[in-house]
Design an enzyme around this catalytic site. Structure first.
Site, mmCIF file in Angstrom:
data_model
loop_
_atom_site.group_PDB
_atom_site.id
_atom_site.type_symbol
_atom_site.label_atom_id
_atom_site.label_comp_id
_atom_site.label_asym_id
_atom_site.label_seq_id
_atom_site.Cartn_x
_atom_site.Cartn_y
_atom_site.Cartn_z
ATOM 1 N N ARG A 6 50.064 40.440 54.968
ATOM 2 C CA ARG A 6 50.031 41.168 53.705
ATOM 3 C C ARG A 6 49.746 42.650 53.951
ATOM 4 O O ARG A 6 48.680 42.991 54.454
ATOM 5 C CB ARG A 6 48.912 40.586 52.834
ATOM 6 C CG ARG A 6 48.622 41.344 51.573
ATOM 7 C CD ARG A 6 47.315 40.893 50.942
ATOM 8 N NE ARG A 6 47.107 41.597 49.682
ATOM 9 C CZ ARG A 6 45.924 41.716 49.090
ATOM 10 N NH1 ARG A 6 44.847 41.186 49.641
ATOM 11 N NH2 ARG A 6 45.825 42.381 47.956
ATOM 12 N N TYR A 9 45.676 46.471 55.357
ATOM 13 C CA TYR A 9 44.675 45.432 55.591
ATOM 14 C C TYR A 9 44.532 44.984 57.046
ATOM 15 O O TYR A 9 43.665 44.169 57.361
ATOM 16 C CB TYR A 9 44.970 44.226 54.693
ATOM 17 C CG TYR A 9 44.888 44.559 53.212
ATOM 18 C CD1 TYR A 9 43.691 45.013 52.664
ATOM 19 C CD2 TYR A 9 45.990 44.442 52.362
ATOM 20 C CE1 TYR A 9 43.591 45.329 51.318
ATOM 21 C CE2 TYR A 9 45.901 44.749 51.013
ATOM 22 C CZ TYR A 9 44.700 45.195 50.494
ATOM 23 O OH TYR A 9 44.595 45.510 49.160
ATOM 24 N N HIS A 21 37.383 43.982 40.531
ATOM 25 C CA HIS A 21 37.625 44.968 39.478
ATOM 26 C C HIS A 21 37.741 44.345 38.095
ATOM 27 O O HIS A 21 37.937 45.058 37.115
ATOM 28 C CB HIS A 21 38.907 45.748 39.808
ATOM 29 C CG HIS A 21 39.029 46.091 41.261
ATOM 30 N ND1 HIS A 21 38.120 46.890 41.918
ATOM 31 C CD2 HIS A 21 39.927 45.699 42.211
ATOM 32 C CE1 HIS A 21 38.462 47.001 43.194
ATOM 33 N NE2 HIS A 21 39.556 46.277 43.404
ATOM 34 N N ASP A 46 28.209 37.219 37.048
ATOM 35 C CA ASP A 46 27.233 36.322 36.421
ATOM 36 C C ASP A 46 26.830 35.187 37.363
ATOM 37 O O ASP A 46 25.663 34.788 37.394
ATOM 38 C CB ASP A 46 27.788 35.744 35.121
ATOM 39 C CG ASP A 46 27.783 36.752 33.978
ATOM 40 O OD1 ASP A 46 27.174 37.839 34.133
ATOM 41 O OD2 ASP A 46 28.375 36.454 32.920
ATOM 42 N N HIS A 99 35.021 45.161 51.614
ATOM 43 C CA HIS A 99 36.451 45.418 51.434
ATOM 44 C C HIS A 99 37.043 45.942 52.734
ATOM 45 O O HIS A 99 36.413 46.751 53.428
ATOM 46 C CB HIS A 99 36.692 46.444 50.322
ATOM 47 C CG HIS A 99 36.178 45.994 48.997
ATOM 48 N ND1 HIS A 99 36.830 45.066 48.221
ATOM 49 C CD2 HIS A 99 35.044 46.307 48.337
ATOM 50 C CE1 HIS A 99 36.120 44.840 47.122
ATOM 51 N NE2 HIS A 99 35.026 45.577 47.165
ATOM 52 N N LEU A 100 38.244 45.488 53.027
ATOM 53 C CA LEU A 100 38.952 45.996 54.203
ATOM 54 C C LEU A 100 39.356 47.449 53.997
ATOM 55 O O LEU A 100 39.122 48.307 54.843
ATOM 56 C CB LEU A 100 40.209 45.148 54.461
ATOM 57 C CG LEU A 100 39.964 43.672 54.747
ATOM 58 C CD1 LEU A 100 40.759 42.801 53.798
ATOM 59 C CD2 LEU A 100 40.301 43.337 56.179
ATOM 60 N N SER A 101 39.971 47.728 52.865
ATOM 61 C CA SER A 101 40.372 49.092 52.531
ATOM 62 C C SER A 101 39.195 49.802 51.856
ATOM 63 O O SER A 101 38.164 49.184 51.583
ATOM 64 C CB SER A 101 41.580 49.061 51.585
ATOM 65 O OG SER A 101 41.198 48.520 50.325
ATOM 66 N N ARG A 122 41.966 54.668 46.665
ATOM 67 C CA ARG A 122 43.218 54.066 46.196
ATOM 68 C C ARG A 122 43.354 54.258 44.682
ATOM 69 O O ARG A 122 42.777 55.183 44.116
ATOM 70 C CB ARG A 122 43.260 52.591 46.616
ATOM 71 C CG ARG A 122 43.134 52.450 48.153
ATOM 72 C CD ARG A 122 43.134 51.008 48.579
ATOM 73 N NE ARG A 122 44.401 50.341 48.240
ATOM 74 C CZ ARG A 122 44.575 49.023 48.274
ATOM 75 N NH1 ARG A 122 43.564 48.231 48.629
ATOM 76 N NH2 ARG A 122 45.739 48.499 47.950
ATOM 77 N N ARG A 164 40.942 50.525 41.029
ATOM 78 C CA ARG A 164 40.132 49.908 42.086
ATOM 79 C C ARG A 164 38.778 50.606 42.261
ATOM 80 O O ARG A 164 37.968 50.200 43.083
ATOM 81 C CB ARG A 164 40.872 49.940 43.427
ATOM 82 C CG ARG A 164 42.171 49.156 43.427
ATOM 83 C CD ARG A 164 42.759 49.080 44.835
ATOM 84 N NE ARG A 164 44.183 48.804 44.769
ATOM 85 C CZ ARG A 164 44.703 47.573 44.661
ATOM 86 N NH1 ARG A 164 43.934 46.518 44.628
ATOM 87 N NH2 ARG A 164 46.026 47.406 44.597
#
Ligand code: DQA
Length: 147
Positions: free
Chosen positions: A18, A23, A81, A88, A101-103, A108, A112
């Site tokens: 992906r 990523y 997001h 909760d 997060h990878l990014s 971005r 996000r």
């Protein structure tokens, strides 16, 4: 020994193929195996779970409460997001967690930039590709050692 739980949200089952320019090329199983190894080499155990379904992620977090999990590492992916339900669930079980997060979502698209989890997380690690997981886990293991 502590028990840790690594949770991956939607589309992260596709890691490796992906958008590799964003990523990276590690597969999810590569990451899970590496995290298990790092945890075990420090005498801890690590379970992992991935789902594309918000309710399944909520169920897994709720289940963690009865399993003696002392810390959750979570990449909530797109649910970061959008999901009040994940927020909760994490508040309900009261297990400290780290958001990963990878990014770097802040570099971005605007949508996000907001996370429903960051303000209640113990820590947040973003932007190092698959290494974000290593950085988070190393930090958690060091923190556990100083308890
Ligand atoms: C992500 C960032 C999210 O915005 C996105 O929806 C993902 C992956 C990351 O790891 O960089 O699916 O969580």
């Amino acid at each position: 020994m502590s028990s840790l739980l690594l949770i991956h949200g939607p589309n992260l089952n596709l890691l490796g193929t992906r958008e590799p320019e964003i990523y990276g090329s590690d597969s999810l199983e590569d990451i899970n195996a590496r995290m298990r190894l790092i945890a075990e080499s420090s005498g801890h155990e690590l379970f992992s779970f991935q789902s594309n379904h918000e309710g399944a992620l909520v169920d897994r977090i709720q289940q963690a409460a009865g399993e003696g999990i002392c810390h959750i590492l979570i990449n909530p992916a797109a649910y970061t997001h959008t999901s009040v339900a994940l927020r909760d669930a994490l508040l309900a079980v009261g297990i400290p967690f780290t958001e990963i997060h990878l990014s770097n979502p802040h570099s971005r698209e605007e949508f996000r930039h907001h996370s429903f989890l960051s303000d209640i997380a113990q820590g947040v690690v973003v932007g190092f590709g698959p290494q974000s997981y290593d950085v988070a886990l190393t930090g958690i293991i060091n923190a556990l050692a100083h308890h």
